[in-house]
Design a protein around this motif. Structure first.
Motif, mmCIF file in Angstrom:
data_model
loop_
_atom_site.group_PDB
_atom_site.id
_atom_site.type_symbol
_atom_site.label_atom_id
_atom_site.label_comp_id
_atom_site.label_asym_id
_atom_site.label_seq_id
_atom_site.Cartn_x
_atom_site.Cartn_y
_atom_site.Cartn_z
ATOM 1 N N PRO A 44 0.806 -1.226 0.000
ATOM 2 C CA PRO A 44 0.000 0.000 0.000
ATOM 3 C C PRO A 44 0.838 1.276 0.000
ATOM 4 O O PRO A 44 0.446 2.275 -0.617
ATOM 5 N N ILE A 45 1.992 1.235 0.656
ATOM 6 C CA ILE A 45 2.874 2.398 0.642
ATOM 7 C C ILE A 45 3.362 2.649 -0.784
ATOM 8 O O ILE A 45 3.434 3.797 -1.242
ATOM 9 N N GLY A 46 3.677 1.574 -1.490
ATOM 10 C CA GLY A 46 4.100 1.706 -2.869
ATOM 11 C C GLY A 46 3.030 2.329 -3.747
ATOM 12 O O GLY A 46 3.318 3.173 -4.601
ATOM 13 N N ALA A 68 3.687 10.364 -7.183
ATOM 14 C CA ALA A 68 4.636 10.665 -8.259
ATOM 15 C C ALA A 68 3.908 11.116 -9.519
ATOM 16 O O ALA A 68 4.300 12.104 -10.162
ATOM 17 N N LEU A 69 2.855 10.406 -9.884
ATOM 18 C CA LEU A 69 2.109 10.783 -11.087
ATOM 19 C C LEU A 69 1.458 12.144 -10.918
ATOM 20 O O LEU A 69 1.427 12.958 -11.853
ATOM 21 N N VAL A 115 8.813 7.125 -7.882
ATOM 22 C CA VAL A 115 8.351 6.051 -8.769
ATOM 23 C C VAL A 115 9.163 4.777 -8.564
ATOM 24 O O VAL A 115 8.608 3.672 -8.467
ATOM 25 N N SER A 116 10.479 4.907 -8.521
ATOM 26 C CA SER A 116 11.330 3.732 -8.353
ATOM 27 C C SER A 116 11.070 3.065 -6.998
ATOM 28 O O SER A 116 10.966 1.835 -6.913
ATOM 29 N N LEU A 153 8.697 -1.295 -3.630
ATOM 30 C CA LEU A 153 7.845 -1.655 -2.490
ATOM 31 C C LEU A 153 6.674 -2.545 -2.912
ATOM 32 O O LEU A 153 6.209 -3.383 -2.125
ATOM 33 N N LEU A 154 6.200 -2.362 -4.129
ATOM 34 C CA LEU A 154 5.134 -3.230 -4.631
ATOM 35 C C LEU A 154 5.668 -4.626 -4.979
ATOM 36 O O LEU A 154 4.971 -5.623 -4.809
ATOM 37 N N TRP A 155 6.910 -4.674 -5.452
ATOM 38 C CA TRP A 155 7.467 -5.935 -5.919
ATOM 39 C C TRP A 155 7.967 -6.823 -4.792
ATOM 40 O O TRP A 155 7.774 -8.049 -4.835
ATOM 41 N N MET A 156 8.626 -6.263 -3.801
ATOM 42 C CA MET A 156 9.300 -7.091 -2.803
ATOM 43 C C MET A 156 8.380 -8.072 -2.075
ATOM 44 O O MET A 156 8.768 -9.232 -1.871
ATOM 45 N N PRO A 157 7.165 -7.693 -1.660
ATOM 46 C CA PRO A 157 6.290 -8.699 -1.038
ATOM 47 C C PRO A 157 5.901 -9.816 -2.004
ATOM 48 O O PRO A 157 5.779 -10.974 -1.592
#
Length: 244
Positions: free
Chosen positions: A23-25, A32-33, A204-205, A210-214
């Protein structure tokens, strides 16, 4: 029967595989957008362009060479080579294939997340005549900075796969922050990005990572760890380092 000595080392430190990071991601990506859309609305002669212009008056041969080296090293081709070399070294020399895959996938996702921002915002590059740009960059791909996004992704990946904890981790984060700052400033120095492009790249990075690691840590890594090839490539684990 597989023993502890042949079990692959974990790819990510377990603290970076928590689902609450996702969710933080999402929030960071939305921020960012929004930043990119607002910055684009200010036009090519936005007030922040003054930073690039001011830096163009402080150029010297040494800084020029440094900025151009960073531009070449962290280009799409250079970045891909850096990732390939590091991943191969970790996988085959250190015999830690899961860490190599975790590092490579995390860094790649963070880096490539910038492309989503570029497509979603489509911001024109700063006017080269105003910034006295040292390299030719044109097109609607200014936001966010891809070079800065790569630097951020590399730092995230190194911290996430390392077994350091406590003070050592903070030192690593500090050094990584300096690296990101140098890369970001080099893009302004060259006159090819606005300051908000650099800030957007950090957001963005980080969001992509943060979305990918979990997803990696909870869904993919446990399954990959059971593959025979991964076990075969893995060296002895021994006792896990403190903090893992």
């Amino acid at each position: 029967m597989t023993t502890l000595m042949t079990r692959p080392r974990p790819g990510l430190h377990r603290g970076f595989a928590a689902w609450w990071l996702a969710p933080i991601g999402i929030v960071l990506f939305a921020a960012a957008l929004l930043l990119g859309i607002v910055a684009k609305g200010a036009g090519p002669l936005a007030p922040e362009l003054g930073v690039d212009i001011a830096l163009s008056h402080e150029r010297n041969p040494l800084l020029n060479a440094l900025a151009l080296c960073i531009n070449a090293a962290l280009s799409p081709v250079g970045g891909a080579l850096i990732l390939a070399v590091l991943c191969c070294a970790v996988a085959f020399l250190l015999r830690r294939p899961l860490q190599a895959l975790a590092f490579g996938s995390t860094a790649s996702i963070g880096w490539l997340s910038a492309e989503i921002g570029k497509f979603g915002v489509s911001r024109i590059r700063p006017p080269g005549d105003a910034t006295r740009a040292l390299i030719l960059e044109s097109g609607a791909d200014s936001f966010p900075s891809g070079h800065t996004a790569f630097a951020v992704a590399i730092v995230w990946a190194i911290v996430a796969v390392s077994a350091t904890a406590g003070r050592r981790r903070w030192i690593l984060l500090g050094l990584g922050s300096v690296f990101v700052a140098v890369v970001g400033c080099s893009r302004l120095y060259l006159g090819v990005h606005y300051p908000s492009d650099v800030i957007g790249a950090i957001l963005v990075s980080s969001a992509g990572v943060l979305l990918w690691m979990p997803i990696w840590g909870r869904l993919l890594e446990p399954r990959l760890a059971e593959l025979g090839l991964i076990r075969k490539l893995s060296g002895p684990t021994g006792k896990e380092p403190a903090g893992v």
